[in-house]
Design a protein around this motif. Structure first.
Motif, short mmCIF file in Angstrom:
data_model
loop_
_atom_site.label_atom_id
_atom_site.label_comp_id
_atom_site.label_asym_id
_atom_site.label_seq_id
_atom_site.Cartn_x
_atom_site.Cartn_y
_atom_site.Cartn_z
N GLY A 313 40.80 -30.13 29.54
CA GLY A 313 41.43 -31.28 28.86
C GLY A 313 40.30 -32.22 28.32
O GLY A 313 39.34 -32.18 28.97
N ASP A 314 40.69 -32.65 27.12
CA ASP A 314 39.75 -33.41 26.56
C ASP A 314 38.15 -33.27 26.60
O ASP A 314 37.54 -34.26 26.96
N SER A 315 38.09 -32.01 26.23
CA SER A 315 36.65 -31.52 26.61
C SER A 315 35.87 -31.10 25.42
O SER A 315 36.83 -30.54 24.43
N VAL A 316 34.66 -30.74 25.17
CA VAL A 316 34.08 -30.10 24.24
C VAL A 316 33.23 -29.22 24.42
O VAL A 316 32.17 -29.28 25.40
N LEU A 317 33.48 -28.07 24.34
CA LEU A 317 32.78 -26.56 24.69
C LEU A 317 32.03 -26.30 23.57
O LEU A 317 32.66 -25.97 22.47
N GLY A 318 30.87 -25.87 23.64
CA GLY A 318 29.97 -25.50 22.62
C GLY A 318 30.27 -23.88 22.29
O GLY A 318 31.12 -23.47 22.94
N ARG A 319 29.13 -23.18 21.70
CA ARG A 319 29.20 -21.85 21.44
C ARG A 319 29.25 -21.05 22.49
O ARG A 319 28.29 -21.35 23.24
N ASN A 320 29.71 -20.06 22.56
CA ASN A 320 29.87 -18.91 23.40
C ASN A 320 29.47 -19.18 24.89
O ASN A 320 28.81 -18.84 25.64
N VAL A 321 30.38 -20.27 25.21
CA VAL A 321 30.91 -20.77 26.53
C VAL A 321 31.75 -19.55 27.26
O VAL A 321 32.53 -19.16 26.60
N ASN A 322 31.36 -19.39 28.37
CA ASN A 322 32.52 -18.68 29.30
C ASN A 322 33.00 -19.35 30.72
O ASN A 322 32.02 -19.74 31.36
N PHE A 323 34.10 -19.66 30.53
CA PHE A 323 34.62 -20.47 31.96
C PHE A 323 35.22 -19.02 32.55
O PHE A 323 36.34 -18.45 32.25
N GLY A 324 34.65 -18.96 33.95
CA GLY A 324 35.40 -18.07 35.03
C GLY A 324 36.81 -18.24 35.19
O GLY A 324 37.28 -19.41 34.99
N ALA A 325 37.44 -17.29 35.70
CA ALA A 325 38.90 -17.55 36.14
C ALA A 325 39.04 -18.47 36.98
O ALA A 325 38.22 -18.65 38.19
N GLY A 326 40.15 -19.35 36.82
CA GLY A 326 40.41 -20.76 37.87
C GLY A 326 39.40 -21.59 37.59
O GLY A 326 39.60 -22.79 38.24
N THR A 327 38.64 -21.85 36.46
CA THR A 327 37.73 -23.04 36.18
C THR A 327 38.88 -24.01 35.81
O THR A 327 39.73 -23.93 34.87
N THR A 328 38.72 -25.25 36.62
CA THR A 328 39.58 -26.48 36.28
C THR A 328 38.66 -27.63 35.67
O THR A 328 37.82 -28.05 36.63
N VAL A 329 39.11 -28.29 34.95
CA VAL A 329 38.34 -29.49 34.39
C VAL A 329 39.23 -30.86 34.50
O VAL A 329 40.29 -30.98 34.37
N ALA A 330 38.50 -31.83 35.43
CA ALA A 330 39.16 -32.97 35.81
C ALA A 330 38.97 -34.01 34.61
O ALA A 330 37.87 -34.13 34.14
N ASN A 331 39.92 -34.57 34.07
CA ASN A 331 39.73 -35.65 32.90
C ASN A 331 40.18 -36.84 33.13
O ASN A 331 40.25 -37.75 32.28
N LEU A 332 40.46 -37.49 34.27
CA LEU A 332 41.02 -38.68 34.71
C LEU A 332 40.52 -39.11 36.20
O LEU A 332 40.52 -38.50 37.06
N ARG A 333 40.11 -40.54 36.25
CA ARG A 333 40.00 -40.88 37.58
C ARG A 333 40.96 -41.61 38.26
O ARG A 333 42.06 -42.03 37.58
N HIS A 334 40.87 -41.62 39.45
CA HIS A 334 42.09 -41.91 40.32
C HIS A 334 42.00 -43.53 40.15
O HIS A 334 43.19 -43.94 39.98
N ASP A 335 41.13 -44.29 39.72
CA ASP A 335 41.26 -45.58 39.39
C ASP A 335 41.51 -45.86 38.11
O ASP A 335 41.70 -47.16 37.80
N ASP A 336 41.74 -45.08 37.23
CA ASP A 336 42.30 -45.13 35.76
C ASP A 336 41.22 -45.79 34.95
O ASP A 336 41.32 -46.30 33.87
N GLU A 337 39.79 -46.26 35.59
CA GLU A 337 38.88 -46.41 34.57
C GLU A 337 38.36 -45.64 33.55
O GLU A 337 38.46 -44.37 33.64
N ALA A 338 37.80 -46.19 32.61
CA ALA A 338 37.46 -45.41 31.34
C ALA A 338 36.11 -44.36 32.13
O ALA A 338 35.24 -44.83 32.88
N ILE A 339 36.14 -43.33 31.35
CA ILE A 339 35.30 -42.14 31.94
C ILE A 339 33.98 -42.44 31.24
O ILE A 339 33.63 -42.78 30.13
#
Ligand code: TTP
Length: 393
Positions: A313-339
């Protein structure tokens, strides 16, 4: 009028994305960032484009060649990165008559560039909430009378949007002294033009300077938002495409896929089976999104693969990146502050409540890797299976 487009910078603040690709050549929807500028200049009637190149110049040349949309392209090489006036000076021998100067890393409203050319001498101006971060223009009777860089006490909220239509005389004024930060600045040339000519402000509602990775995401949000639905690739009857989705010829969308536009699936890309794409998402040429993968509001550059059981989510992946099975991106903080994100060693707020990761070319994650918000992974970085990556690497 000829248009000088500045594309000699490396884009150090947008690293690691500018590792092998200079910033002006990073993808924004269906073309490189700088191509949006060149297109706006051509649509406004530019008779020739003078592209100032330097860092990774060959990548820029390979894209535009010596003619683009029937308009001649001339190249001027800037040897050092000595500033924007120095860059225009490198192009000076190719100029005659009035000329425009545009930044190759800015997104402009094409209508504003058209109006700029008509109003020469003129500068594009945009109303901003925080003028202290910009060059600020003062006006009287619809003429610009002054420009002040990043003033503590801004006289107006009109910021310089980095697009200029200069009279021929300005060619004689390109050799300005270095500024405090040691660069020869085009704004010092503008100051001289303001002294000698009546310069019109051409106001624009929409403008973006792409300097940092999250701004590349925002540039894609803008240009993907302008897409009109177009399905030319191979789309399974068992896939569902909602809204402004573009599937280019040579792209494949398999059964069980749901894509909510705006989204662009480029030639050679594959999506599915059973994938979910939403938000403004670019799946660039030869990229693949596989089974049970959710991609939200992200850029997957050329040749990148997220093949199984992942969330990005809300990510930029460059060229020829490979995310292995089950890779998970967090895109939100618990305190809702700006990243926050680190730019040249400095921790900066992205101003975004949701922001995921930025991965340089060739990053590989092991299976079940968890990536925390605002993470920067340099080109070629890896993670082991099951790792929780909380620090840049
Ligand atoms: P910047 O964004 O100020 O510089 P940059 O592109 O090198 O990026 P960074 O600061 O992250 O390293 O440049 C504004 C525009 O002017 C951009 O289109 C690049 C161009 N430019 C040149 O062509 N030559 C130069 O010497 C400089 C400084 C900029």
């Amino acid at each position: 009028m000829k248009a000088v487009v500045l594309a000699a910078g490396e884009g150090t603040r947008i690293r690691p994305l500018s590792g092998s690709v200079p910033k002006p050549m990073l993808p924004v929807a269906d073309r490189p960032l700088v191509a949006h500028t060149v297109d706006a200049a051509i649509d406004a009637g530019a008779e020739e484009i003078v592209l100032v190149v330097g860092y990774e110049a060959e990548t820029v040349r390979a894209h535009f060649d010596d003619s683009y949309r029937g308009v001649p392209i001339t190249y001027a090489v800037q040897e050092g990165q000595d500033g924007t006036a120095d860059a225009v000076n490198a192009a000076s021998e190719h100029l005659d008559g009035p000329f425009a100067v545009l930044n190759g890393d800015n997104l402009y409203d094409p209508a504003a560039i058209d109006a700029l050319f008509d109003a020469c001498p003129a500068v594009c101006a945009v109303e901003v909430e925080n003028p202290s971060n910009y060059g600020v223009l003062s006006t009287e009777d619809d003429t610009i009378v002054d420009i002040v860089e990043k003033p503590a006490d801004p006289p107006t909220n009109l910021a310089n949007a980095g697009a200029y239509a200069f009279p021929e005389r300005a060619r004689e004024w390109l050799e300005v002294p270095a500024s405090e930060r040691g660069e020869h600045e085009i704004t010092d040339v503008l100051a001289r033009v303001i002294d000698e000519f009546a310069v019109t402000p051409v106001t624009t509602d929409r403008w973006m300077d792409v300097g940092r990775p999250w701004e590349l995401l925002e540039a894609n949000e803008w240009k993907l938002g302008d897409l009109n639905r177009r399905i030319e690739g191979e789309v399974s009857d068992a896939a569902q495409l909602e809204g402004d989705v573009v599937v280019e010829e040579g792209a494949t969308v398999k059964p069980g896929v749901l894509i909510e536009g705006p989204a662009l699936i480029r030639s050679g890309a594959t999506v599915g089976p059973n994938a979910y794409i939403r938000g403004a998402t670019l799946v660039d040429e030869d990229a693949s999104v596989g089974n049970a993968v959710e991609i939200k509001n992200s850029v997957l550059s050329r040749g990148t693969s997220v093949s199984h059981l992942s969330y990005v989510g809300d990510s930029v992946l460059g060229r020829n990146v490979n995310f292995g099975a089950g890779t998970t991106v967090a895109n939100l903080r618990h305190d809702d502050e700006a990243i926050k994100f680190t730019v040249k060693g400095e921790r900066l707020s992205t101003g975004r409540r949701k922001f995921g990761v930025v991965a340089g070319d060739g990053v590989k994650t092991g299976i079940n890797t968890s990536l925390t918000p605002g993470l920067k992974l340099d080109a070629g970085a890896t993670s082991r299976p099951g790792e929780v990556v909380e620090r840049d690497r």
